[in-house]
Design a protein around this motif. Structure first.
Motif, short mmCIF file in Angstrom:
data_model
loop_
_atom_site.label_atom_id
_atom_site.label_comp_id
_atom_site.label_asym_id
_atom_site.label_seq_id
_atom_site.Cartn_x
_atom_site.Cartn_y
_atom_site.Cartn_z
N THR A 166 0.95 -1.53 0.04
CA THR A 166 -0.26 0.52 -0.37
C THR A 166 1.27 1.36 0.16
O THR A 166 2.29 1.54 -0.19
N ASP A 167 0.20 2.17 -0.09
CA ASP A 167 0.50 3.72 -0.53
C ASP A 167 1.79 3.60 1.69
O ASP A 167 3.14 4.42 1.30
N GLU A 168 1.46 2.88 2.63
CA GLU A 168 2.18 3.05 4.06
C GLU A 168 3.19 1.62 3.90
O GLU A 168 3.48 1.93 5.10
N GLY A 169 3.41 1.10 2.61
CA GLY A 169 4.29 0.01 2.36
C GLY A 169 3.46 -1.25 3.93
O GLY A 169 4.41 -1.65 3.94
N LYS A 170 2.35 -0.89 3.37
CA LYS A 170 1.76 -2.27 5.04
C LYS A 170 1.38 -3.22 2.49
O LYS A 170 1.59 -2.62 2.22
N MET A 171 1.41 -4.79 3.78
CA MET A 171 1.05 -5.36 3.23
C MET A 171 -0.49 -6.26 3.64
O MET A 171 0.10 -7.20 4.48
N VAL A 172 -0.61 -6.08 2.55
CA VAL A 172 -2.30 -6.30 3.17
C VAL A 172 -2.90 -7.72 2.34
O VAL A 172 -4.42 -7.97 3.17
N GLY A 173 -2.51 -8.28 1.71
CA GLY A 173 -2.90 -8.96 1.34
C GLY A 173 -1.58 -9.18 0.35
O GLY A 173 -1.10 -9.29 0.09
N THR A 174 -2.11 -10.80 -0.32
CA THR A 174 -0.77 -11.16 -1.40
C THR A 174 -2.02 -11.33 -2.81
O THR A 174 -3.23 -11.55 -3.18
N ARG A 175 -0.96 -10.85 -3.85
CA ARG A 175 -1.39 -10.58 -5.38
C ARG A 175 -0.75 -12.21 -6.42
O ARG A 175 0.04 -12.60 -6.09
N THR A 176 -2.11 -11.96 -7.36
CA THR A 176 -1.83 -13.09 -8.07
C THR A 176 -0.38 -12.42 -9.06
O THR A 176 -0.56 -12.11 -9.68
N ILE A 177 0.21 -13.18 -9.15
CA ILE A 177 1.25 -13.04 -10.08
C ILE A 177 1.80 -12.94 -11.50
O ILE A 177 1.36 -14.36 -11.86
N THR A 178 1.85 -13.14 -12.76
CA THR A 178 1.42 -13.54 -14.07
C THR A 178 3.09 -13.92 -14.42
O THR A 178 4.04 -13.35 -13.96
N SER A 179 2.93 -14.71 -14.59
CA SER A 179 4.53 -15.87 -15.44
C SER A 179 3.86 -16.58 -17.09
O SER A 179 2.90 -16.77 -16.98
N ARG A 530 -11.45 18.87 -10.16
CA ARG A 530 -11.17 18.27 -8.45
C ARG A 530 -10.62 16.92 -7.97
O ARG A 530 -10.31 16.23 -7.66
N CYS A 531 -11.62 16.45 -9.49
CA CYS A 531 -11.12 14.76 -9.59
C CYS A 531 -10.10 14.74 -10.14
O CYS A 531 -9.13 13.50 -9.70
N ILE A 532 -9.19 15.74 -10.97
CA ILE A 532 -7.85 15.04 -11.69
C ILE A 532 -7.29 15.21 -9.96
O ILE A 532 -6.56 14.53 -10.61
N GLU A 533 -7.06 16.32 -9.61
CA GLU A 533 -6.66 16.46 -8.22
C GLU A 533 -6.22 15.91 -7.50
O GLU A 533 -5.24 14.49 -6.99
N LEU A 534 -7.34 14.57 -7.25
CA LEU A 534 -7.68 13.59 -6.49
C LEU A 534 -6.69 12.05 -6.72
O LEU A 534 -5.71 11.53 -6.18
N LYS A 535 -7.00 12.29 -8.15
CA LYS A 535 -6.41 11.10 -9.00
C LYS A 535 -4.28 11.37 -8.94
O LYS A 535 -3.41 10.91 -8.49
N GLN A 536 -3.85 12.71 -8.98
CA GLN A 536 -3.41 13.25 -9.01
C GLN A 536 -2.43 12.81 -8.11
O GLN A 536 -1.07 12.58 -7.21
N ALA A 537 -3.13 13.21 -6.64
CA ALA A 537 -2.23 12.65 -5.27
C ALA A 537 -2.60 11.08 -5.19
O ALA A 537 -0.73 10.71 -4.57
N ALA A 538 -3.04 10.66 -5.77
CA ALA A 538 -3.01 9.47 -5.72
C ALA A 538 -2.35 8.33 -6.32
O ALA A 538 -0.73 7.35 -6.18
N LEU A 539 -1.68 8.89 -7.82
CA LEU A 539 -0.42 8.69 -8.50
C LEU A 539 1.29 8.97 -8.10
O LEU A 539 1.87 8.47 -7.81
N ASP A 540 0.81 10.14 -7.26
CA ASP A 540 2.14 11.31 -6.58
C ASP A 540 2.87 10.34 -5.42
O ASP A 540 3.84 9.29 -5.52
N ARG A 541 1.43 9.59 -4.87
CA ARG A 541 1.49 8.65 -3.58
C ARG A 541 2.78 7.36 -4.02
O ARG A 541 2.88 6.86 -3.72
N TYR A 542 1.41 6.64 -5.44
CA TYR A 542 2.34 5.15 -5.98
C TYR A 542 3.59 5.58 -6.47
O TYR A 542 3.88 4.28 -5.81
N ASN A 543 4.48 7.13 -7.18
CA ASN A 543 5.34 6.87 -7.74
C ASN A 543 6.61 7.07 -5.93
O ASN A 543 7.43 6.50 -6.34
N ALA A 544 5.89 7.78 -5.36
CA ALA A 544 7.08 7.50 -4.17
C ALA A 544 6.17 6.18 -3.16
O ALA A 544 7.34 6.24 -2.22
N ARG A 545 6.12 5.63 -3.41
CA ARG A 545 6.25 3.40 -2.48
C ARG A 545 7.24 3.13 -2.34
O ARG A 545 8.51 3.34 -3.72
#
Length: 545
Positions: A166-179, A530-545
């Motif tokens: 997550t954005d906070e560095g938590k692992m809240v579940g596992t993801r199916t990984i493609t191969s 405002r919707c664009i601002e919210l999406k931008q904030a989410a993208l910025d946090r994702y990029n900072a992970r």
């Protein structure tokens, strides 16, 4: 029979979809040695050996259906997994139609299974909210201790590391990984634009790449084939799930990124230029006149593409070549559907699409906070990320359902005989008597479809669809906070309705394209910025992970 075949092809090529992944395609870093499923050791827990010395049981909630068995424990691959682990799974199976309702009832009961597949899809607010609510276990501090296979896979690829936290560095579940047979790589693009190859040949035309070439082809279809009432099929909102044609103008149907900046398609000049094109094509009779009601968002209807009523549209790979002919929709010996890459404005442009088919991760699996044995649940789930489990849950048992020749896999004669004897309808169904099928939890092997469809012409569609890129797509794993999501939903519901209604009107001419600038101003009064601002904030946090 037609419905059966279509369903199987959709399962084979789409469910890998679904549409539940996150992250975009990356190169093929190998992680085949992430775990054999035999012996694992951690400093905290000592040695963990499969199979266990005494039988253990776990419960798993799963959305699943199979035409031949009711209980996953009847599948031979699952039986083999129980043999290898000595863990018996009590599967809680629900069908897709009732999954959301059944999930809600499960939550209301307060009694949860040990493991929940696709929890991110069905839990209100997502998996992270499930952990905050105390329903799901936080795996952050236990994954490295109890899940060595999953940990090794995650750390084999920087993108995987980002998409599994997550954005906070938590692992809240596992993801199916493609191969691809254990090599970590995003799945091939499994759908795209396709058109009548036999008509192209008759007319002496090449497969279209650019917008101008497409107009030439569609015009020729209309002028030379009277039965073709819809030269081009498009989605019900004017665009399909992939934003074909629209993406040629550098934008997508909704939110997308230009570099690392979030933009909204309908605000951009490219959206207006695309609408101008489609309005012109609609007036010329090149677009399905009933696109608002003919559902061609993901796959053009068989009674159009298969009969000559349509000449082109979006298709999954399995519906190309002569599949419609074998299903009885067309008796013309030369009938053929060919694939092509996403349209571009000029030769040399990069074809782009706006739908994530090639994510490195897919659905999310959660472990209940009330599980009586967290280590066992983690260890068993981790077993599914081993090479051995991957093969059992994709092609089944070596020597029985598949065989290996060097680096190439083939289905056995026994699988072909099941089809010949009428026990199953297709080779895919034969394989699904061994495995859960498609993108299940754990290490997913999308290479399974190569031996299943070995020798079929439809596989050639991948060569075209794989030319499409995802540069405009926002990362699927970026997330809004609870507060952001609440605000976003409140604002965007009305915006989405406004855009969809007006897009159709601009295409049909019910509303003049001269009014487009006023429409953009109207969007601003609906707080699209405002919707664009919210999406931008989410993208910025994702990029900072």
């Amino acid at each position: 029979m037609k419905k059966k075949v279509v369903a199987v092809l959709l399962t084979a090529a789409m469910l890998v979809g679904t549409i539940a992944g996150c992250g975009k395609s990356a190169g093929g870093s190998e992680a085949k040695d992430a775990g054999s499923g035999a012996v694992e050791t951690t400093a905290d827990s000592g040695e963990w050996t499969w199979p266990l010395s005494e039988k253990k049981e776990l419960s798993i909630w799963i959305v699943w259906s199979n035409d031949y068995v009711e209980d996953p424990n009847e599948l031979k691959g699952i039986q083999k997994m129980e043999e290898l682990t000595n863990v018996h799974v009590n599967w809680q199976v629900v069908d897709a139609a009732s999954a959301q309702e059944q999930f809600g009832l499960m939550l209301a009961s307060g009694e949860y299974p040990d493991i929940i597949r696709e929890v991110g899809t069905y839990y209100p607010g997502g998996t992270e909210k499930g952990v905050q609510d105390g329903v799901l276990a936080d795996l952050t501090d236990v994954a490295e201790k109890y899940m060595p296979n999953y940990t090794a896979l995650r750390k084999s690829n920087p993108e995987l590391e980002k998409d599994t936290l997550t954005d906070e560095g938590k692992m809240v579940g596992t993801r199916t990984i493609t191969s691809y047979f254990g090599d970590i790589v995003g799945e091939r693009v499994w759908a795209g634009m396709a058109l009548r190859g036999d008509w192209l040949k008759d007319l002496g035309l090449e497969v279209p790449r650019t917008i101008d070439q497409w107009e030439t082809v569609l015009t020729a279809f209309k002028e030379n084939y009277p039965e073709c009432e819809a030269p081009l099929m498009i989605g019900t909102n004017g665009y399909d799930y992939f934003s074909h044609f629209l993406s040629a103008y550098g934008c997508l149907s909704e939110f997308y990124k230009d570099g690392e900046t979030v933009k909204y398609g309908p605000l951009e000049d490219g959206y207006k230029e695309w609408l101008t094109l489609f309005h012109d094509w609609y007036q010329k009779g090149l677009i399905d006149p009933n696109f608002m009601t003919n559902n061609a968002d993901m796959m053009s209807p068989a009674d159009y593409m298969g009969t000559g009523k349509a000449g082109a549209g979006c298709q999954i790979w399995g519906m190309t070549s002569d599949v419609f002919k074998t299903q009885g929709y067309n008796t013309d010996e030369d009938f053929n559907i060919v694939a092509t890459s996403a349209p571009v404005l000029k030769e040399g442009d990069t074809p782009e699409i706006g739908f994530a088919t090639s994510d490195l991760v897919k659905e999310e699996v959660g472990i209940s906070a009330t599980t009586k044995d967290l280590e066992l649940a983690c260890r068993y789930l981790d077993f599914w990320y081993s090479q051995e489990a991957m093969m059992l849950d994709s092609l089944g048992i070596e020597g029985e359902s598949y065989e290996k020749d060097g680096d190439t896999y083939h289905l056995t004669d026994a699988m072909h005989k099941m089809v010949e004897d009428g026990k199953v309808n297709t080779l895919a169904e034969a394989v699904y008597t061994y495995s859960l099928g498609t993108s299940d939890f754990g290490l997913y092997n999308w290479g399974m479809f190569d031996p299943i469809y070995e020798g079929q012409e439809a596989l050639k569609a991948y060569d075209e669809f794989n030319k499409d890129q995802f540069d405009l797509l926002l990362p699927s794993c970026m997330t809004l906070t609870d507060a952001e999501n609440s605000e976003y939903v409140t604002l965007y519901t009305d915006i989405q309705t406004l855009v969809r209604e007006n897009t159709v009107k601009f295409i049909t001419g019910e509303q003049s394209i001269d009014d487009y600038d006023a429409f953009r101003e109207q969007l601003k009064t609906y707080n699209i910025d405002r919707c664009i601002e919210l999406k931008q904030a989410a993208l910025d946090r994702y990029n900072a992970r």
